[in-house]
Design a protein around this motif. Structure first.
Motif, mmCIF file in Angstrom:
data_model
loop_
_atom_site.group_PDB
_atom_site.id
_atom_site.type_symbol
_atom_site.label_atom_id
_atom_site.label_comp_id
_atom_site.label_asym_id
_atom_site.label_seq_id
_atom_site.Cartn_x
_atom_site.Cartn_y
_atom_site.Cartn_z
ATOM 1 N N ASP A 28 -30.710 -53.737 13.112
ATOM 2 C CA ASP A 28 -31.766 -52.853 12.611
ATOM 3 C C ASP A 28 -31.360 -51.370 12.619
ATOM 4 O O ASP A 28 -32.014 -50.542 12.010
ATOM 5 C CB ASP A 28 -33.001 -53.061 13.494
ATOM 6 C CG ASP A 28 -34.295 -52.725 12.775
ATOM 7 O OD1 ASP A 28 -34.308 -52.729 11.525
ATOM 8 O OD2 ASP A 28 -35.283 -52.458 13.471
ATOM 9 N N ILE A 29 -30.278 -51.037 13.279
ATOM 10 C CA ILE A 29 -29.848 -49.636 13.404
ATOM 11 C C ILE A 29 -29.170 -49.167 12.119
ATOM 12 O O ILE A 29 -28.311 -49.860 11.580
ATOM 13 C CB ILE A 29 -28.888 -49.469 14.603
ATOM 14 C CG1 ILE A 29 -29.631 -49.728 15.903
ATOM 15 C CG2 ILE A 29 -28.255 -48.078 14.618
ATOM 16 C CD1 ILE A 29 -28.740 -49.818 17.129
ATOM 17 N N TYR A 30 -29.558 -47.985 11.652
ATOM 18 C CA TYR A 30 -28.927 -47.414 10.462
ATOM 19 C C TYR A 30 -28.308 -46.038 10.751
ATOM 20 O O TYR A 30 -27.590 -45.484 9.909
ATOM 21 C CB TYR A 30 -29.925 -47.297 9.300
ATOM 22 C CG TYR A 30 -31.000 -46.277 9.569
ATOM 23 C CD1 TYR A 30 -30.834 -44.953 9.181
ATOM 24 C CD2 TYR A 30 -32.158 -46.619 10.247
ATOM 25 C CE1 TYR A 30 -31.810 -44.005 9.455
ATOM 26 C CE2 TYR A 30 -33.123 -45.698 10.525
ATOM 27 C CZ TYR A 30 -32.943 -44.378 10.127
ATOM 28 O OH TYR A 30 -33.906 -43.442 10.415
ATOM 29 N N ALA A 31 -28.587 -45.461 11.915
ATOM 30 C CA ALA A 31 -28.024 -44.142 12.251
ATOM 31 C C ALA A 31 -28.007 -43.956 13.765
ATOM 32 O O ALA A 31 -28.875 -44.465 14.473
ATOM 33 C CB ALA A 31 -28.833 -43.020 11.606
ATOM 34 N N ILE A 32 -27.008 -43.214 14.218
ATOM 35 C CA ILE A 32 -26.913 -42.818 15.620
ATOM 36 C C ILE A 32 -27.238 -41.336 15.687
ATOM 37 O O ILE A 32 -26.877 -40.564 14.801
ATOM 38 C CB ILE A 32 -25.508 -43.112 16.171
ATOM 39 C CG1 ILE A 32 -25.309 -44.637 16.239
ATOM 40 C CG2 ILE A 32 -25.302 -42.489 17.547
ATOM 41 C CD1 ILE A 32 -23.928 -45.070 16.617
ATOM 42 N N SER A 33 -27.932 -40.949 16.740
ATOM 43 C CA SER A 33 -28.343 -39.560 16.937
ATOM 44 C C SER A 33 -27.530 -38.916 18.055
ATOM 45 O O SER A 33 -27.410 -39.483 19.139
ATOM 46 C CB SER A 33 -29.828 -39.534 17.305
ATOM 47 O OG SER A 33 -30.188 -38.309 17.896
ATOM 48 N N PHE A 34 -26.979 -37.754 17.779
ATOM 49 C CA PHE A 34 -26.398 -36.880 18.800
ATOM 50 C C PHE A 34 -27.258 -35.619 18.781
ATOM 51 O O PHE A 34 -27.039 -34.713 17.991
ATOM 52 C CB PHE A 34 -24.939 -36.533 18.470
ATOM 53 C CG PHE A 34 -23.920 -37.488 19.037
ATOM 54 C CD1 PHE A 34 -24.053 -38.858 18.878
ATOM 55 C CD2 PHE A 34 -22.810 -37.013 19.707
ATOM 56 C CE1 PHE A 34 -23.108 -39.739 19.387
ATOM 57 C CE2 PHE A 34 -21.852 -37.874 20.217
ATOM 58 C CZ PHE A 34 -21.995 -39.243 20.069
ATOM 59 N N PRO A 158 -23.845 -43.571 10.052
ATOM 60 C CA PRO A 158 -23.605 -42.154 10.308
ATOM 61 C C PRO A 158 -24.063 -41.741 11.700
ATOM 62 O O PRO A 158 -24.981 -42.340 12.265
ATOM 63 C CB PRO A 158 -24.442 -41.448 9.239
ATOM 64 C CG PRO A 158 -25.549 -42.402 8.946
ATOM 65 C CD PRO A 158 -24.951 -43.778 9.102
ATOM 66 N N VAL A 159 -23.402 -40.723 12.218
ATOM 67 C CA VAL A 159 -23.831 -40.089 13.460
ATOM 68 C C VAL A 159 -24.433 -38.749 13.058
ATOM 69 O O VAL A 159 -23.717 -37.857 12.574
ATOM 70 C CB VAL A 159 -22.656 -39.892 14.442
ATOM 71 C CG1 VAL A 159 -23.131 -39.169 15.703
ATOM 72 C CG2 VAL A 159 -22.023 -41.234 14.796
ATOM 73 N N ILE A 160 -25.730 -38.610 13.217
ATOM 74 C CA ILE A 160 -26.425 -37.389 12.826
ATOM 75 C C ILE A 160 -26.420 -36.444 14.033
ATOM 76 O O ILE A 160 -26.941 -36.774 15.088
ATOM 77 C CB ILE A 160 -27.872 -37.679 12.364
ATOM 78 C CG1 ILE A 160 -27.885 -38.756 11.267
ATOM 79 C CG2 ILE A 160 -28.560 -36.396 11.904
ATOM 80 C CD1 ILE A 160 -27.091 -38.431 10.022
#
Length: 195
Positions: A28-34, A158-160
Protein backbone atom coordinates in the motif's frame (compact mmCIF):
# COMPACT_ATOMS: atom_id res chain seq x y z
CA UNK A 1 34.20 12.52 13.09
CA UNK A 2 34.57 12.78 9.34
CA UNK A 3 31.78 13.15 6.83
CA UNK A 4 32.10 9.57 5.52
CA UNK A 5 31.72 8.09 9.01
CA UNK A 6 28.69 10.28 9.68
CA UNK A 7 27.21 9.26 6.32
CA UNK A 8 27.62 5.56 7.19
CA UNK A 9 25.93 6.10 10.55
CA UNK A 10 23.00 7.97 8.96
CA UNK A 11 22.73 5.42 6.14
CA UNK A 12 22.53 2.53 8.62
CA UNK A 13 19.70 4.28 10.49
CA UNK A 14 17.76 4.96 7.27
CA UNK A 15 18.18 1.40 6.02
CA UNK A 16 17.10 -0.03 9.38
CA UNK A 17 13.99 2.19 9.40
CA UNK A 18 12.94 1.08 5.91
CA UNK A 19 13.51 -2.58 6.73
CA UNK A 20 11.34 -2.11 9.84
CA UNK A 21 8.23 -1.38 7.74
CA UNK A 22 5.69 -4.09 8.46
CA UNK A 23 4.58 -6.51 5.77
CA UNK A 24 0.92 -5.47 6.13
CA UNK A 25 1.66 -1.97 4.72
CA UNK A 26 4.24 -2.80 2.05
CA UNK A 27 1.94 -3.15 -0.97
CA UNK A 28 0.00 0.00 0.00
CA UNK A 29 3.01 2.34 0.34
CA UNK A 30 3.63 4.77 -2.51
CA UNK A 31 6.07 7.24 -0.87
CA UNK A 32 8.55 7.50 1.98
CA UNK A 33 8.76 10.69 4.02
CA UNK A 34 11.95 12.30 5.30
CA UNK A 35 10.49 15.15 7.35
CA UNK A 36 13.13 17.76 8.20
CA UNK A 37 12.87 19.71 11.45
CA UNK A 38 15.11 20.94 14.26
CA UNK A 39 14.90 19.30 17.67
CA UNK A 40 13.27 21.82 20.03
CA UNK A 41 13.75 24.49 17.32
CA UNK A 42 17.52 24.32 17.87
CA UNK A 43 19.32 24.77 14.51
CA UNK A 44 22.33 22.92 15.97
CA UNK A 45 20.13 19.79 16.19
CA UNK A 46 18.63 19.16 12.73
CA UNK A 47 16.57 15.99 12.60
CA UNK A 48 14.90 13.82 9.97
CA UNK A 49 11.83 11.78 10.92
CA UNK A 50 11.34 8.85 8.55
CA UNK A 51 7.83 7.68 7.78
CA UNK A 52 5.68 6.67 4.83
CA UNK A 53 2.23 7.10 3.38
CA UNK A 54 -0.24 4.63 1.95
CA UNK A 55 -2.87 4.70 -0.77
CA UNK A 56 -5.43 3.75 1.90
CA UNK A 57 -4.57 6.97 3.74
CA UNK A 58 -4.94 8.94 0.50
CA UNK A 59 -8.46 7.57 0.05
CA UNK A 60 -9.35 8.51 3.64
CA UNK A 61 -7.86 12.01 3.25
CA UNK A 62 -9.57 12.87 -0.05
CA UNK A 63 -12.74 14.14 1.65
CA UNK A 64 -10.71 16.77 3.56
CA UNK A 65 -8.36 17.80 0.76
CA UNK A 66 -9.03 20.25 -2.05
CA UNK A 67 -7.98 17.66 -4.65
CA UNK A 68 -6.88 14.02 -4.91
CA UNK A 69 -3.31 15.22 -5.61
CA UNK A 70 -3.28 17.32 -2.45
CA UNK A 71 -4.43 14.28 -0.45
CA UNK A 72 -1.69 12.20 -2.05
CA UNK A 73 1.30 14.56 -1.87
CA UNK A 74 0.70 17.13 0.87
CA UNK A 75 2.22 15.90 4.15
CA UNK A 76 -0.62 17.53 6.10
CA UNK A 77 -2.82 14.63 4.91
CA UNK A 78 -0.27 11.86 5.46
CA UNK A 79 -0.11 9.28 8.23
CA UNK A 80 2.76 11.24 9.85
CA UNK A 81 4.10 8.05 11.36
CA UNK A 82 7.64 7.54 12.63
CA UNK A 83 9.72 4.48 11.76
CA UNK A 84 13.09 6.08 12.50
CA UNK A 85 15.01 9.30 13.05
CA UNK A 86 18.36 10.67 11.95
CA UNK A 87 20.17 13.53 13.65
CA UNK A 88 18.73 15.51 16.54
CA UNK A 89 20.76 14.81 19.68
CA UNK A 90 23.12 12.54 17.74
CA UNK A 91 26.56 12.78 19.39
CA UNK A 92 28.30 11.97 16.09
CA UNK A 93 26.53 14.86 14.37
CA UNK A 94 27.45 17.24 17.18
CA UNK A 95 31.07 16.07 16.99
CA UNK A 96 31.08 16.62 13.23
CA UNK A 97 29.76 20.17 13.69
CA UNK A 98 32.42 20.84 16.34
CA UNK A 99 35.25 19.52 14.18
CA UNK A 100 34.11 21.64 11.22
CA UNK A 101 34.01 24.75 13.48
CA UNK A 102 30.27 25.22 13.03
CA UNK A 103 29.02 24.31 16.50
CA UNK A 104 28.64 26.94 19.24
CA UNK A 105 27.48 26.75 22.84
CA UNK A 106 24.48 28.53 24.31
CA UNK A 107 26.95 30.66 26.28
CA UNK A 108 28.70 31.69 23.06
CA UNK A 109 25.34 32.60 21.55
CA UNK A 110 24.44 34.74 24.59
CA UNK A 111 27.77 36.58 24.35
CA UNK A 112 27.28 37.18 20.63
CA UNK A 113 23.76 38.46 21.29
CA UNK A 114 25.06 40.98 23.85
CA UNK A 115 27.55 42.25 21.27
CA UNK A 116 24.89 42.36 18.55
CA UNK A 117 26.79 39.74 16.54
CA UNK A 118 24.26 36.91 16.56
CA UNK A 119 23.98 37.20 12.76
CA UNK A 120 27.45 35.58 12.55
CA UNK A 121 26.03 32.57 14.37
CA UNK A 122 22.96 32.61 12.14
CA UNK A 123 25.34 31.98 9.24
CA UNK A 124 26.80 29.01 11.14
CA UNK A 125 23.23 27.76 11.65
CA UNK A 126 22.67 27.89 7.89
CA UNK A 127 25.93 26.06 7.26
CA UNK A 128 25.02 23.32 9.77
CA UNK A 129 21.61 22.88 8.15
CA UNK A 130 23.16 22.72 4.69
CA UNK A 131 25.89 20.25 5.72
CA UNK A 132 23.31 18.02 7.41
CA UNK A 133 20.98 18.04 4.41
CA UNK A 134 23.82 17.31 1.97
CA UNK A 135 24.53 14.11 3.92
CA UNK A 136 20.82 13.23 4.08
CA UNK A 137 20.50 13.65 0.30
CA UNK A 138 23.53 11.39 -0.18
CA UNK A 139 21.92 8.80 2.10
CA UNK A 140 18.72 8.78 0.04
CA UNK A 141 20.65 8.59 -3.23
CA UNK A 142 22.55 5.60 -1.84
CA UNK A 143 19.33 3.90 -0.69
CA UNK A 144 18.08 4.13 -4.28
CA UNK A 145 21.44 3.07 -5.73
CA UNK A 146 21.69 -0.03 -3.51
CA UNK A 147 18.04 -0.89 -4.18
CA UNK A 148 17.08 -0.97 -0.48
CA UNK A 149 13.63 0.54 -1.01
CA UNK A 150 12.85 -1.64 -4.02
CA UNK A 151 14.10 -4.77 -2.29
CA UNK A 152 12.02 -4.25 0.86
CA UNK A 153 8.85 -2.80 -0.68
CA UNK A 154 8.96 -4.81 -3.90
CA UNK A 155 8.89 -1.57 -5.90
CA UNK A 156 10.76 1.70 -6.19
CA UNK A 157 9.01 4.65 -4.48
CA UNK A 158 10.05 8.29 -4.08
CA UNK A 159 11.51 9.66 -0.88
CA UNK A 160 9.89 13.03 -0.28
CA UNK A 161 12.20 15.34 1.69
CA UNK A 162 10.16 18.13 3.20
CA UNK A 163 9.31 20.44 6.04
CA UNK A 164 5.74 21.21 7.09
CA UNK A 165 5.48 23.71 4.23
CA UNK A 166 6.51 23.17 0.61
CA UNK A 167 8.77 25.75 -1.02
CA UNK A 168 11.80 25.79 -3.31
CA UNK A 169 14.42 24.44 -0.87
CA UNK A 170 12.61 21.21 0.15
CA UNK A 171 11.60 20.70 -3.48
CA UNK A 172 15.29 20.94 -4.38
CA UNK A 173 16.15 18.38 -1.65
CA UNK A 174 13.58 15.96 -3.06
CA UNK A 175 14.71 16.55 -6.64
CA UNK A 176 18.37 15.93 -5.77
CA UNK A 177 17.50 12.80 -3.77
CA UNK A 178 15.43 10.86 -6.30
CA UNK A 179 15.59 9.70 -9.92
CA UNK A 180 13.37 12.09 -11.89
CA UNK A 181 10.70 9.57 -12.99
CA UNK A 182 9.94 8.72 -9.36
CA UNK A 183 9.02 12.29 -8.43
CA UNK A 184 7.34 13.48 -11.64
CA UNK A 185 3.81 13.36 -10.17
CA UNK A 186 4.94 14.98 -6.91
CA UNK A 187 6.66 17.83 -8.81
CA UNK A 188 3.61 18.31 -11.01
CA UNK A 189 1.43 18.59 -7.90
CA UNK A 190 3.79 21.21 -6.47
CA UNK A 191 3.94 23.18 -9.74
CA UNK A 192 0.15 23.01 -10.09
CA UNK A 193 -0.25 24.55 -6.61
CA UNK A 194 -1.72 21.42 -4.99
CA UNK A 195 0.74 21.54 -2.11
Amino acid sequence: MNKDTLFESFYAKAEKAIKKIGKQDIKDIYAISFWKDNLEDDPRCPVITIGYNTLTQVEAAKKNASSPMEAKWNYAFWLQNEIGTIGGNDKNLRQYFKETNLFYTQQEYSRAEKRGEENKLDEQDNQMQSAFMDIIISVIQELHKRGVVKEHLGKEVPVIVHELEYYDLPIEWTTRSNPEPLIAEFLKSYNDGCL
